[in-house]
Design a protein around this motif. Structure first.
Motif, PDB file in Angstrom:
ATOM      1  N   GLU A 118      -3.141 -23.772  -3.839  1.00 27.21           N
ATOM      2  CA  GLU A 118      -4.124 -24.828  -4.073  1.00 27.21           C
ATOM      3  C   GLU A 118      -4.626 -24.834  -5.515  1.00 27.21           C
ATOM      4  N   SER A 119      -4.591 -23.676  -6.176  1.00 24.03           N
ATOM      5  CA  SER A 119      -5.100 -23.591  -7.551  1.00 24.03           C
ATOM      6  C   SER A 119      -4.188 -24.292  -8.548  1.00 24.03           C
ATOM      7  N   GLY A 120      -2.921 -24.547  -8.171  1.00 25.53           N
ATOM      8  CA  GLY A 120      -2.006 -25.251  -9.051  1.00 25.53           C
ATOM      9  C   GLY A 120      -1.337 -24.335 -10.057  1.00 25.53           C
ATOM     10  N   HIS A 121      -0.556 -24.963 -10.950  1.00 27.23           N
ATOM     11  CA  HIS A 121       0.222 -24.206 -11.931  1.00 27.23           C
ATOM     12  C   HIS A 121      -0.699 -23.383 -12.838  1.00 27.23           C
ATOM     13  N   GLY A 122      -0.313 -22.133 -13.051  1.00 28.98           N
ATOM     14  CA  GLY A 122      -1.078 -21.239 -13.909  1.00 28.98           C
ATOM     15  C   GLY A 122      -2.084 -20.389 -13.169  1.00 28.98           C
ATOM     16  N   GLY A 123      -2.314 -20.681 -11.878  1.00 31.93           N
ATOM     17  CA  GLY A 123      -3.272 -19.900 -11.112  1.00 31.93           C
ATOM     18  C   GLY A 123      -2.754 -18.501 -10.807  1.00 31.93           C
ATOM     19  N   THR A 124      -3.680 -17.567 -10.647  1.00 30.03           N
ATOM     20  CA  THR A 124      -3.334 -16.169 -10.363  1.00 30.03           C
ATOM     21  C   THR A 124      -4.331 -15.585  -9.378  1.00 30.03           C
ATOM     22  N   VAL A 125      -3.833 -14.821  -8.429  1.00 24.71           N
ATOM     23  CA  VAL A 125      -4.699 -14.079  -7.517  1.00 24.71           C
ATOM     24  C   VAL A 125      -4.277 -12.615  -7.543  1.00 24.71           C
ATOM     25  N   GLU A 126      -5.241 -11.748  -7.368  1.00 28.73           N
ATOM     26  CA  GLU A 126      -4.977 -10.314  -7.345  1.00 28.73           C
ATOM     27  C   GLU A 126      -5.784  -9.703  -6.210  1.00 28.73           C
ATOM     28  N   PHE A 127      -5.132  -8.915  -5.417  1.00 21.37           N
ATOM     29  CA  PHE A 127      -5.805  -8.266  -4.296  1.00 21.37           C
ATOM     30  C   PHE A 127      -5.055  -6.994  -3.939  1.00 21.37           C
ATOM     31  N   GLU A 128      -5.655  -6.209  -3.065  1.00 19.88           N
ATOM     32  CA  GLU A 128      -5.055  -4.950  -2.625  1.00 19.88           C
ATOM     33  C   GLU A 128      -4.824  -5.023  -1.128  1.00 19.88           C
ATOM     34  N   THR A 129      -3.661  -4.577  -0.719  1.00 20.70           N
ATOM     35  CA  THR A 129      -3.312  -4.650   0.695  1.00 20.70           C
ATOM     36  C   THR A 129      -2.396  -3.490   1.037  1.00 20.70           C
ATOM     37  N   SER A 130      -2.017  -3.403   2.303  1.00 19.10           N
ATOM     38  CA  SER A 130      -1.127  -2.347   2.775  1.00 19.10           C
ATOM     39  C   SER A 130       0.227  -2.954   3.111  1.00 19.10           C
ATOM     40  N   LEU A 131       1.289  -2.327   2.630  1.00 19.46           N
ATOM     41  CA  LEU A 131       2.646  -2.790   2.866  1.00 19.46           C
ATOM     42  C   LEU A 131       3.313  -1.897   3.912  1.00 19.46           C
ATOM     43  N   LEU A 132       4.253  -2.484   4.634  1.00 16.22           N
ATOM     44  CA  LEU A 132       4.961  -1.754   5.693  1.00 16.22           C
ATOM     45  C   LEU A 132       6.288  -1.242   5.152  1.00 16.22           C
ATOM     46  N   HIS A 133       6.428   0.075   5.109  1.00 14.91           N
ATOM     47  CA  HIS A 133       7.686   0.693   4.681  1.00 14.91           C
ATOM     48  C   HIS A 133       8.712   0.573   5.793  1.00 14.91           C
ATOM     49  N   ALA A 134       9.988   0.657   5.418  1.00 16.97           N
ATOM     50  CA  ALA A 134      11.069   0.542   6.401  1.00 16.97           C
ATOM     51  C   ALA A 134      11.009   1.657   7.438  1.00 16.97           C
ATOM     52  N   ASP A 135      10.433   2.806   7.072  1.00 16.85           N
ATOM     53  CA  ASP A 135      10.325   3.913   8.030  1.00 16.85           C
ATOM     54  C   ASP A 135       9.047   3.857   8.858  1.00 16.85           C
ATOM     55  N   GLY A 136       8.277   2.767   8.722  1.00 19.62           N
ATOM     56  CA  GLY A 136       7.071   2.588   9.520  1.00 19.62           C
ATOM     57  C   GLY A 136       5.801   3.041   8.848  1.00 19.62           C
ATOM     58  N   GLN A 137       5.886   3.733   7.715  1.00 19.29           N
ATOM     59  CA  GLN A 137       4.686   4.183   7.020  1.00 19.29           C
ATOM     60  C   GLN A 137       4.003   3.006   6.328  1.00 19.29           C
ATOM     61  N   HIS A 138       2.718   3.189   6.053  1.00 17.89           N
ATOM     62  CA  HIS A 138       1.951   2.180   5.331  1.00 17.89           C
ATOM     63  C   HIS A 138       1.789   2.630   3.885  1.00 17.89           C
ATOM     64  N   ARG A 139       2.022   1.706   2.969  1.00 20.89           N
ATOM     65  CA  ARG A 139       1.878   1.987   1.557  1.00 20.89           C
ATOM     66  C   ARG A 139       0.834   1.051   0.963  1.00 20.89           C
ATOM     67  N   LYS A 140      -0.119   1.620   0.255  1.00 20.37           N
ATOM     68  CA  LYS A 140      -1.152   0.819  -0.384  1.00 20.37           C
ATOM     69  C   LYS A 140      -0.575   0.206  -1.653  1.00 20.37           C
ATOM     70  N   ALA A 141      -0.845  -1.088  -1.878  1.00 26.51           N
ATOM     71  CA  ALA A 141      -0.264  -1.777  -3.033  1.00 26.51           C
ATOM     72  C   ALA A 141      -1.272  -2.709  -3.665  1.00 26.51           C
ATOM     73  N   ASN A 142      -1.203  -2.779  -4.990  1.00 28.36           N
ATOM     74  CA  ASN A 142      -1.946  -3.779  -5.748  1.00 28.36           C
ATOM     75  C   ASN A 142      -1.018  -4.978  -5.943  1.00 28.36           C
ATOM     76  N   VAL A 143      -1.471  -6.160  -5.563  1.00 28.53           N
ATOM     77  CA  VAL A 143      -0.625  -7.356  -5.557  1.00 28.53           C
ATOM     78  C   VAL A 143      -1.176  -8.361  -6.572  1.00 28.53           C
ATOM     79  N   VAL A 144      -0.295  -8.842  -7.455  1.00 32.52           N
ATOM     80  CA  VAL A 144      -0.627  -9.906  -8.402  1.00 32.52           C
ATOM     81  C   VAL A 144       0.356 -11.046  -8.166  1.00 32.52           C
TER      82      VAL A 144
END
Length: 661
Positions: free
Chosen positions: A388-414
């Motif tokens: 919705e922010s259009g071209h040039g917009g950026t969001v940054e947040f932190e979330t947990s990613l699912l590893h292939a072996d089932g573990q959770h990995r904390k990640a910074n997402v841009v």
């Protein structure tokens, strides 16, 4: 001898023998057969080389062989003309057969010299053509123009005199386009250009002599027509044929000499044209030729320079993209490129290194599929906000990613919205694994506010929790209560059984204190064998007594450590917070109550009473006076300590008597 030079040397010797034989043979019809052997032999060598080497593009070379073969037919036609079969003349059948060779030679030479690197750039290597046009204008102005303008030769004849030389010159410039290629390909195109130039010179000389009726069979002038085809046949004997049809793939370079050469090439005919206009040239043909050459050279030079500048820009961008691609390919971060719907078009190799997934298998999936189920809805909201922010917009947040072996990995997402961009058209998401960083931060934070041995809160965290609890408005029936716990005779455990056993005992005591406290309470180790419990759950003093009694009961149960059954008692002081009370005062009151419990016989519980503070103060005064008396040697054997009635309240004095022990 190096085998790579055997074929060129052998063919060169054969060509030399044919030329000598032609010069020595009588000027008859048979001599023209020898003249035909040169181009025909070159044609056969090219065809044989195609069959042996099997180049990637054989058709241009077959056309090349066809053109050389037609040049070989021309001498036989010339002999038949000369001996009256068709009658001599200029132009005649000889020139017509020669003209049939040029379509094949042009198509072949253009295809061979274009290469893969020049396939999409029509002006690639056009500098020799530009130089040739500029040089042609000067040659015409100085040499050819005066002969054309004397009107002694009909125009059709003049055209036939010049046409083959001009065509050979153009073919030579086409070959010169590739002279700047790699070391292996350069000799090939040098020999090809030399062959066309030799053929052009021979055509110009023989055509001029034929037009004047001075050309006969045999002799050095006619022999010059054999040199060019033999050089063109020599091309395929040079190592190796495959380099002629495949671009060397060398990186594109622009040298300052290219720009300077193009400028000079444009200025030469332009300067000649200006001089002709300034001094009033009477040569109409020269004026036309120089004008056409000036326009052609200026247009081609400007177009070539523009193309060179554009190629430099593209090369700079490509190098930048290559560096970025190398960084992405070798980065541990996960980089994904998706469309505005979130469907992944590209996933970097970091996806395999970080999360264990195959990057190729992720194509077509949504960006947020890599997020764990519990946090996927929040991640989708972030993505929708970005779109919705259009071209040039950026969001940054932190979330947990699912590893292939089932573990959770904390990640910074841009995530950046670059939809419609020139360099990158899409959504670019970068996932950086911060699991270890967050774990380290938690460890450092835990160590800063927790006791390393027992895992309980330390004094700093306990005081902070006390301060927070005291600031919260609470009903009178539910005050903040602090329990101060001190182990009885713990020093003897360290002295007798060692500090290792003492540490294990402290851990067991900490576990029992943690179990006695409620889930909303704070248990802490203040230092040494001193512990405290902050009661924030409802219950007041009654609950504090229950917690203290439960704790003492659990401590009476022995614990086996290093083969020893160890039981430890504790003294517990309980203090209830009054309105506007500070953390220091509340903890001091609990400490005073604990000391009263120890004086009562240890293993006891005492609730703080203001009177205890007075008793504690008196004890402190006694200790201070006793220490001063010892320091000033006011005590001796047989002395009696009495309190002077004249001293002020709260002060004690030590007076010796005359009695002895």
């Amino acid at each position: 001898m190096n085998r790579s030079f055997a074929a060129p040397l052998g063919f060169s010797l054969l060509g030399f023998v044919l030329i000598v034989a032609y010069l020595l043979a009588p000027a008859t019809e048979s001599s023209e057969v020898i003249a035909a052997l040169g181009p025909i032999t070159a044609s056969m060598v090219v065809a044989a080389s195609v069959m042996l080497n099997r180049p990637v593009r054989p058709v241009p070379w077959l056309l090349y062989a066809t053109g050389l073969g037609l040049l070989g037919v021309a001498p036989i036609v010339r002999a038949s003309e000369w001996y009256g079969l068709t009658g001599p003349g200029f132009p005649a059948a000889f020139e017509a057969v020669t003209a049939l060779a040029y379509p094949s030679l042009f198509v072949a030479t253009v295809s061979i010299t274009s290469g893969r690197r020049h396939a999409r750039d029509l002006l690639a290597g056009s500098e020799p053509i530009i130089y040739a046009i500029a040089l042609t204008a000067l040659v015409w102005l100085a040499v050819t123009g005066p002969y054309v303008d004397d009107n002694t030769m009909p125009l059709p004849t003049e055209v036939w005199v010049l046409i083959f030389a001009l065509l050979d010159g153009v073919l030579a410039t086409l070959a010169l386009r590739r002279v700047g290629d790699g070391e292996q390909a350069r000799p090939v195109f040098q020999v090809m250009a030399l062959g066309y130039l030799s053929l052009g010179a021979a055509h110009a000389a023989t055509a001029w002599a034929a037009s004047e009726g001075e050309l006969g069979l045999g002799g050095p002038l006619a022999a010059t027509l054999m040199v060019g085809p033999l050089l063109l046949g020599l091309v395929v004997t040079l190592p190796s044929l495959k380099t002629l049809v495949v671009s060397t793939g060398e990186p594109f370079r622009v040298h300052w000499s290219q720009i300077l050469g193009l400028l000079l090439a444009a200025l030469v005919p332009l300067g000649a044209l200006i001089l002709m206009l300034a001094f009033g040239s009477s040569s109409t043909s020269s004026f036309v030729v120089v004008s056409l050459a000036t326009v052609s050279v200026v247009v081609l030079a400007l177009a070539r320079m523009w193309r060179l500048v554009d190629q430099v820009r593209l090369l700079t961008e490509q190098r930048g993209h290559a560096r970025l691609a190398a960084m992405v390919e070798h980065s541990s971060d996960v980089v994904m490129l998706a469309d505005d719907q979130g469907r992944v078009n590209y996933a970097s190799p970091g996806l395999r290194a970080t999360l264990g997934y195959d990057p190729e298998s992720w194509s077509g999936r949504h960006l947020v599929d890599v997020v764990i189920d519990a946090e996927r809805i929040d991640a989708m909201r972030q993505f929708e906000r970005l779109v919705e922010s259009g071209h040039g917009g950026t969001v940054e947040f932190e979330t947990s990613l699912l590893h292939a072996d089932g573990q959770h990995r904390k990640a910074n997402v841009v995530v950046a919205n670059l939809v419609g961009g020139a360099a990158v058209d899409g959504i670019v998401a970068t996932f950086r694994d911060v699991t270890e960083q967050r774990n380290l931060e938690r460890q450092l934070s835990h160590r800063a506010f927790h006791d390393e041995l027992t895992g309980l809160a330390n004094r700093a965290l306990f005081l902070d929790r006390m301060d927070h609890a005291l600031r919260v408005t609470r009903p009178v029936s539910d005050p903040v209560v602090v329990l101060f716990v001190d182990l009885d005779d713990f020093k003897s455990v360290n002295d007798v059984l060692g500090h290792a056993v003492g540490d294990q005992l402290l851990k067991t005591v900490a576990d029992r204190i943690r179990h006695a406290a409620g889930s909303g309470d704070t248990a802490a180790r203040l230092g040494g064998d001193e512990f405290a419990i902050l009661l924030e759950d409802r219950g007041g003093i009654e609950r504090a007594i229950d917690v203290a009694e439960s704790l003492l009961e659990s401590l009476r149960e022995p614990v086996t450590i290093a083969g020893y059954d160890v039981a430890v008692l504790a003294s517990v002081g309980v203090a209830v917070a009054a309105p506007e009370m500070s953390t220091t005062s509340l903890l001091r009151d609990a400490d005073v109550a604990m000391y009263e419990a120890k004086r009562a016989g240890k293993g006891q519980i005492r609730i703080f009473d203001p009177a205890m503070r007075l008793v504690a103060t008196k004890h402190l005064e006694y200790r201070s006076e006793l220490a001063a008396a010892l320091e000033e040697e006011q005590l001796r054997r047989g002395a009696r300590v009495s309190t002077s009635a004249s001293t002020s309240p709260g002060c004690r004095s030590v007076n010796p008597t005359s009695s002895s022990v």
